[in-house]
Structures are given as structure tokens and as C-alpha cells.
Design a protein around this motif. Structure first.
Motif, PDB file in Angstrom:
ATOM      1  N   LEU A 133      -5.922  -5.817  -2.581  1.00 27.06           N
ATOM      2  CA  LEU A 133      -5.176  -4.593  -2.008  1.00 27.06           C
ATOM      3  C   LEU A 133      -4.737  -3.632  -3.276  1.00 27.06           C
ATOM      4  O   LEU A 133      -5.080  -2.527  -3.119  1.00 27.06           O
ATOM      5  CB  LEU A 133      -3.944  -5.342  -1.545  1.00 27.06           C
ATOM      6  N   GLN A 143      -3.827  -4.541   3.684  1.00 23.41           N
ATOM      7  CA  GLN A 143      -2.467  -4.787   3.974  1.00 23.41           C
ATOM      8  C   GLN A 143      -2.064  -5.391   5.301  1.00 23.41           C
ATOM      9  O   GLN A 143      -1.339  -6.284   5.664  1.00 23.41           O
ATOM     10  CB  GLN A 143      -1.816  -3.564   3.750  1.00 23.41           C
ATOM     11  N   ASP A 153       0.648  -1.227  -0.086  1.00 19.82           N
ATOM     12  CA  ASP A 153      -0.032   0.026  -0.031  1.00 19.82           C
ATOM     13  C   ASP A 153       0.909   1.204  -0.020  1.00 19.82           C
ATOM     14  O   ASP A 153       0.519   2.314  -0.777  1.00 19.82           O
ATOM     15  CB  ASP A 153      -1.010  -0.168   1.190  1.00 19.82           C
TER      16      ASP A 153
END
Length: 311
Positions: free
Chosen positions: A227, A243, A202
Motif C-alpha cells: 500500500l 487499502q 492511503d
């Protein structure tokens, strides 16, 4: 299929299932590929660290590339590691992986020999000049004992020598410098910057990275694809939650007893144990001389899978 420029999304470094006598288990390998494709990944990277490329014979390496490329049949780009100590040996690997149909090659800096940055640059230029497919650099200083400098990477990208970078250096500041430099550097276009981290995808995407090459995506490709999509949609809160779930799952790499095995045995053993427990591969064996996980350690992997909702 041709590699997009830039290559984006989730590109798992595909594990290499082995039989108990340490031959490549092709049926399990193809089930794993189907598992990854069904998970929505954007490409496949064979013969990297998570593939145990360093442990495979040249015969095994060829078999892996030929099997995966033939099975995928152009659905996704297949990147193949051409990883060896020096330029002539890498060029041998380049020849057979491209003849087998790999869409791009992934190459580390030279190792074992002591090299200067000028020699590292020459290494990549020579390979690119003789390779019919795009060349991605693999920054892996823990294994090759030299770091690919930001200016060198951007210079080679501007020359068209490199199509992208898989960064497994652990140097987030250096990674950010490549990401921002690729945007600002004159002449750099279509260059892919991919993180090799499982834990900060991320953050890397927030920096402007193009995608991720996480070993844990073998176990949970759906999670990493989810994600990636959340990040691209700008839903950072849900992306953080996903995450963090994956970070918890990644704890499986530490199930191995550090007093009797190395980190590679523990991590790759955990990935393979997880794939075995999920019914994807037939045997969790890792290549010699890695130490196998004990039944109790494999049970520990199962607890991480259960905690992540994967069992």
C-alpha cells in the motif's frame, strides 16, 4: 541504525507474544520480527499499545527491547515506547531502552495526573534534554485523556525537541494541520508525521504524511508495504483497492463479544490469534486482565485471514 529524518514508510507497532503463563515468548517474538523484516517494513516500534506495553512489567519491557534490538542488529531502526504517567518515570524507561540500543523513544503526554499544555510541553523538553536518542511524540488521547495541540507539536518540532509524531488521535483534521504545518512552519525540517490508523493510510499519505504505524501490519506487513509503495508511486486506484482489502481484514478486531470483553481484548486478541493461526507465534495469549477470545471467535479470525488470502 540511525533514524532517518524524516522516518518514512511502514513501522509496525510490534505485538508482544506471551507464553500461557504470561512470560514474554522470546522465540515467538523473534519469529514475528523476522516476519516483519521479510515483509519489507522500514522500522519497528516496540512497547506501544499493540505491544501491550501498559500490561508489561518493567522486566518484561526490558526483555522485549533487548531481544528485538539484538536480533535486528542494525538492519532497521528500532523505536521503543517509554510510556508512563509522569516525567521521572518516563526518564527511567528512557534510560534502559536507550542503554539496550533503541534508536529512538516514543512518549505520550503525562497521564493520571491532571496536566496543562505548559506542563505537557515541559514534559517533552525535559525528556529530550536527557535522552541521547530522538524523541517521537505519541498522540493517544483515548488513553492519556489529553490531545497534543497542533501548535504545541510544531513548536516542539521547531525547537528540535521532537523528531516526529505518531498520531493515533483519530482527529484527521488535526492530523492534516500537523502535516501541512510541518511543511510551512519555519525551522521545522526532517520532522516525521506518521499515522497510527490501519484504515486511512492511503488518505494520510495523500495528505503528505511520511508513513504509517498500523497494528494490523503485524498480521499483514506485505499488504501495508505494498500500500505504501503504491501511494508513493501515485497509483491511487490500486492503492485504494489494497487499502480496502486491509480495511476488510481489520474487521477481525470486532470478533470479540462486546458483552464480555473490551475493545482492547478483542483487537489485540484478534491480532495474536491471527499470528498464531499463521504459524508465527506459539500462543495467542494476551496479558491479564484482558479476556481471551473463545475458540469460536478465533475461528472467526481465521475467516478474515482466509478472506484476505492469508491462510
Amino acid at each position: 541504525m540511525p533514524v532517518p529524518a524524516p522516518l518514512t514508510g511502514v513501522v509496525p507497532p510490534v505485538c508482544t507474544p506471551l507464553t500461557p503463563d504470561r512470560e514474554v515468548d522470546v522465540p515467538s517474538l523473534l519469529r514475528l520480527v523476522d516476519h516483519l523484516v521479510d515483509g519489507g517494513v522500514d522500522g519497528l516500534f516496540v512497547l506501544g499499545s499493540s505491544s501491550e506495553a501498559a500490561y508489561l512489567t518493567d522486566r518484561h519491557r526490558r526483555l522485549v527491547v533487548e531481544s528485538v534490538v539484538g536480533h535486528v542488529s542494525g538492519q532497521l531502526p528500532v523505536l521503543a515506547g517509554a510510556i508512563d504517567m509522569t516525567t521521572p518515570r518516563v526518564l527511567d524507561h528512557v534510560r534502559y531502552v536507550t542503554e539496550a540500543g533503541a534508536d529512538a523513544v516514543v512518549v505520550t503526554a503525562p497521564f493520571y495526573t491532571r496536566t496543562h499544555p505548559a506542563e505537557v510541553a515541559r514534559h517533552y523538553r525535559l525528556i529530550a534534554s536527557r535522552c541521547p536518542a530522538p524523541v517521537f511524540a505519541y498522540d493517544l488521547p483515548v488513553a492519556v485523556h489529553s490531545k497534543l495541540g497542533t501548535e504545541l507539536v510544531l513548536e516542539l518540532a521547531a525547537e528540535g525537541v521532537l523528531a516526529g509524531l505518531k498520531d493515533s488521535s483519530g482527529d484527521e483534521g488535526g492530523f492534516r494541520a500537523v502535516v501541512t504545518g510541518a511543511r510551512a512552519h519555519p525551522g521545522v525540517s526532517g520532522f516525521s508525521v506518521l499515522t497510527g490508523s490501519e484504515l486511512v493510510v492511503d488518505s494520510a499519505l495523500a495528505m503528505g504524511a511520511d508513513g504509517a504505524v498500523p497494528g494490523l501490519a503485524n498480521v499483514d506487513p506485505h499488504g501495508y508495504v505494498r500500500l505504501y509503495r503504491l501511494c508513493r508511486e501515485g497509483d491511487w486506484e490500486r492503492a485504494r483497492d489494497e487499502q480496502e482489502r486491509l480495511c476488510s481484514l481489520f474487521g477481525m478486531v470486532r470478533v470479540g463479544d462486546g458483552g464480555r470483553m473490551g475493545g482492547s481484548s478483542s483487537a489485540l486478541g484478534a491480532f495474536k490469534a491471527a499470528l498464531h493461526l499463521r504459524g508465527i507465534i506459539a500462543c495467542p495469549a494476551t496479558a491479564e486482565p484482558q479476556v481471551p477470545l473463545s475458540p469460536e471467535e478465533i475461528e472467526g479470525v481465521g475467516k478474515f485471514l482466509a478472506g484476505a488470502g492469508l491462510l
